[in-house]
Design an enzyme around this catalytic site. Structure first.
Site, PDB file in Angstrom:
ATOM      1  N   ARG A  32     145.669 -68.606 -13.744  1.00  0.00           N
ATOM      2  CA  ARG A  32     144.450 -69.408 -13.919  1.00  0.00           C
ATOM      3  C   ARG A  32     144.695 -70.861 -13.538  1.00  0.00           C
ATOM      4  O   ARG A  32     143.780 -71.549 -13.091  1.00  0.00           O
ATOM      5  CB  ARG A  32     143.957 -69.265 -15.366  1.00  0.00           C
ATOM      6  CG  ARG A  32     144.921 -69.767 -16.397  1.00  0.00           C
ATOM      7  CD  ARG A  32     144.610 -69.258 -17.801  1.00  0.00           C
ATOM      8  NE  ARG A  32     145.028 -67.873 -17.999  1.00  0.00           N
ATOM      9  CZ  ARG A  32     144.818 -67.185 -19.116  1.00  0.00           C
ATOM     10  NH1 ARG A  32     144.194 -67.726 -20.131  1.00  0.00           N
ATOM     11  NH2 ARG A  32     145.233 -65.933 -19.212  1.00  0.00           N
TER      12      ARG A  32
ATOM     13  N   LYS B 285     158.992 -63.484 -19.237  1.00  0.00           N
ATOM     14  CA  LYS B 285     158.611 -62.084 -19.509  1.00  0.00           C
ATOM     15  C   LYS B 285     159.862 -61.282 -19.820  1.00  0.00           C
ATOM     16  O   LYS B 285     160.922 -61.544 -19.248  1.00  0.00           O
ATOM     17  CB  LYS B 285     157.964 -61.468 -18.251  1.00  0.00           C
ATOM     18  CG  LYS B 285     156.552 -61.915 -17.953  1.00  0.00           C
ATOM     19  CD  LYS B 285     156.043 -61.209 -16.689  1.00  0.00           C
ATOM     20  CE  LYS B 285     154.673 -61.710 -16.266  1.00  0.00           C
ATOM     21  NZ  LYS B 285     153.603 -61.428 -17.225  1.00  0.00           N
TER      22      LYS B 285
END
Ligand code: BES
Ligand code: MN
Ligand code: ZN
Length: 496
Positions: free
Chosen positions: A351, A277
């Site tokens: 996830r 990020k």
């Protein structure tokens, strides 16, 4: 904090602060009018000069008032009585608590609003007020040399007349709910250097050891290996901090009664992994364990309240980092369920963690499941910072969770789960890939999770926006919010 409920004259209550809710109605309700008389018509004058209209969230602090035993008076608007619900009242109480707790003081008294209590249940009102006093007086000062917020030593709810004793339990319950919300907020606000998988697990163990009937089991990396948590372990691999899965069990109902499973994403820091990020997106990523913290806060309250339900909390705890051992783009992982997953973005890690934890919860006997995760920026784009995205595989279960949120005064919004979104997850080399296309990112993420829910009724709550507030507002502190803790408790209350 000592909690008291008394009946009597507002003007005579001795406290550092007296909070009075002011409705935006044409006439003051009877007890407020009587109180105003004791103050020589002060409230009426403020209304006439339009300094105090009673609009929602309007506040005024007054000192040294003739005829008032309390040191300071805090007036808070709650809008038109007939439009005032528990959420608005709680918000007004929070605003008052935030004003009062910015100073060192010991006691706060709050007048039970009569106009509202006429239409709202008095017990529920007392509960909401106490919850707000507890959350509103706790801030983000964990690392400040001088805390900027000070909890109250005593809180007193004052009713104009009637039986105060009947509201004591409701007030105490409000305090308990506030403590649960604050536990979640504290865990979210602690930095990733202080809260990492092992330290989170120890904290969960410590919380459970203080509560009757709540048991805590911790799976370490060897056990996770033996239990085939391949997808979760791949995410954890790049970090020096070993992963943990925490299972908290509370059995308040019979052995054969259904089991509510609460599953939380606990990424204690999300750097994005090799799909790193930028700083701007990483700054607040200590909050990426909010799902797990919400499960811990909620189940601690459910057990303390001794609700007659069976609830199991599952927390998947990892740190998503960059190193020579990090999982890589193009890797194919084998999840616990046997499904193979092609990794095309290491920042879609939540996830991957939840895939294995959901599968484990199903195997352990979950009857119905709710998972909570700071899963996607896309959900924040869709619904903004204050609304939780709800994704479900079953309409009835979805409706139950939405009803619980509405009782708790929390905002959730159901998103579509059309089958064609799952097609976006098809991989050329494995059973599926871990990202879809750019559009509908919150839904493809949910569709990915659905594959691991064993066809049990399941609701996924994407709390990426609401679990962490970017700035202070009059009614709430920035940082961890503890959103959905109360919704989960409400859900457990009615779970059959
Ligand atoms: N933890 C983030 C999601 C997030 C974003 C939480 C903003 C809180 C605030 C999650 O792991 C993530 O990075 N998601 C990616 C998914 C993408 C790579 C498909 C995202 O939202 O960009
Ligand atoms: Mn990520
Ligand atoms: Zn994440």
């Amino acid at each position: 904090m000592q909690v008291e409920v008394t009946a009597g004259s507002l003007a005579e209550v001795e406290a550092d602060w007296l909070v009075v809710f002011v409705p935006q109605d044409s006439d003051l309700p009877p007890a407020l009018a009587a109180f105003d008389k004791q103050l020589g018509g002060l409230l009426q004058r403020l209304r006439e000069t339009e300094d105090l209209t009673g609009k929602p969230d309007q506040t005024m602090v007054l000192h040294g008032i003739q005829g008032l035993a309390a040191t300071r008076l805090v007036l808070v608007g709650i809008g038109k009585s007939e439009e005032c619900d528990l959420a608005r009242l709680g918000r007004a109480a929070s605003t008052a608590a935030r004003i009062a707790s910015s100073r060192k003081s010991s006691s706060i008294a709050v007048a039970l609003p009569e106009a509202v209590a006429g239409s709202l249940d008095a017990s529920a009102t007392a509960t909401a007020i106490l919850t707000s006093l507890v959350t509103g007086s706790a801030g983000q000062s964990l690392y400040r040399s001088e805390p900027d917020r000070h909890p109250f030593e005593a809180a007193i709810v004052v009713l104009p007349e009637g039986d105060a004793s009947s509201l004591r339990a409701a007030a105490a319950e409000g305090q308990l709910l506030g403590e649960a919300v604050n536990l979640t907020r504290e865990l979210v606000n602690l930095t990733a250097d202080d809260i990492y998988p092992e330290s989170f697990a120890s904290r969960a163990e410590q919380v459970a050891s203080g509560i009757d009937g709540l048991t805590c089991t911790i799976l370490d990396e060897q056990q996770l290996e033996a239990e085939r948590f391949g997808s979760l372990l791949a995410v954890a691999r790049g970090s020096d901090r070993p992963p943990r899965v925490v299972v908290l069990e509370y059995r308040g109902a019979g052995e054969n009664d259904p089991q509510l499973a609460l599953v939380g994403k606990g990424v204690t820091f999300d750097s994005g992994g090799l799909s790193l990020k930028p700083s701007e997106g990483m700054n607040t990523m200590k909050c990426d364990m909010a799902g797990a913290a919400t499960v811990l806060g909620a189940i601690s309250a459910i057990a303390r309240l001794k609700l007659p339900v069976n609830v199991t909390g599952y927390m998947g705890l990892v740190e998503n980092m960059v190193s020579g051992r990090s999982y890589k783009l193009g890797d194919v992982l084998k999840a616990r369920s046997g499904t193979t997953i092609e990794v095309l973005n290491t920042d879609a890690e939540g996830r991957l963690v939840l895939a294995d934890v959901l599968d484990y919860a199903v195997e352990q006997g979950a009857s119905r499941i709710v998972d909570l995760a700071t899963l996607t920026g896309a959900c924040v784009v869709a619904l903004g910072e204050d609304v939780v995205g709800l994704f479900a595989s079953c309409d009835d279960w979805s409706a139950e969770v939405q009803a619980a949120a509405s009782r708790a005064g929390e905002q959730v919004w159901a998103m579509p789960m059309f089958d064609h979104f799952a097609e976006l997850l098809k991989s050329d080399v494995a059973d599926c890939k871990n990202i879809g296309t750019r559009w509908g990112g919150a839904i493809t993420a949910a569709k990915f999770l659905e594959k691991f829910t064993g066809e049990r009724p399941w609701v996924h709550l994407d709390i990426a926006g609401p679990s962490f507030a970017s700035s202070n507002k009059p009614h709430r502190e920035g940082g961890g919010t503890g959103c959905m803790v109360r919704t989960l408790i409400e859900l457990a209350r009615q779970f059959k």
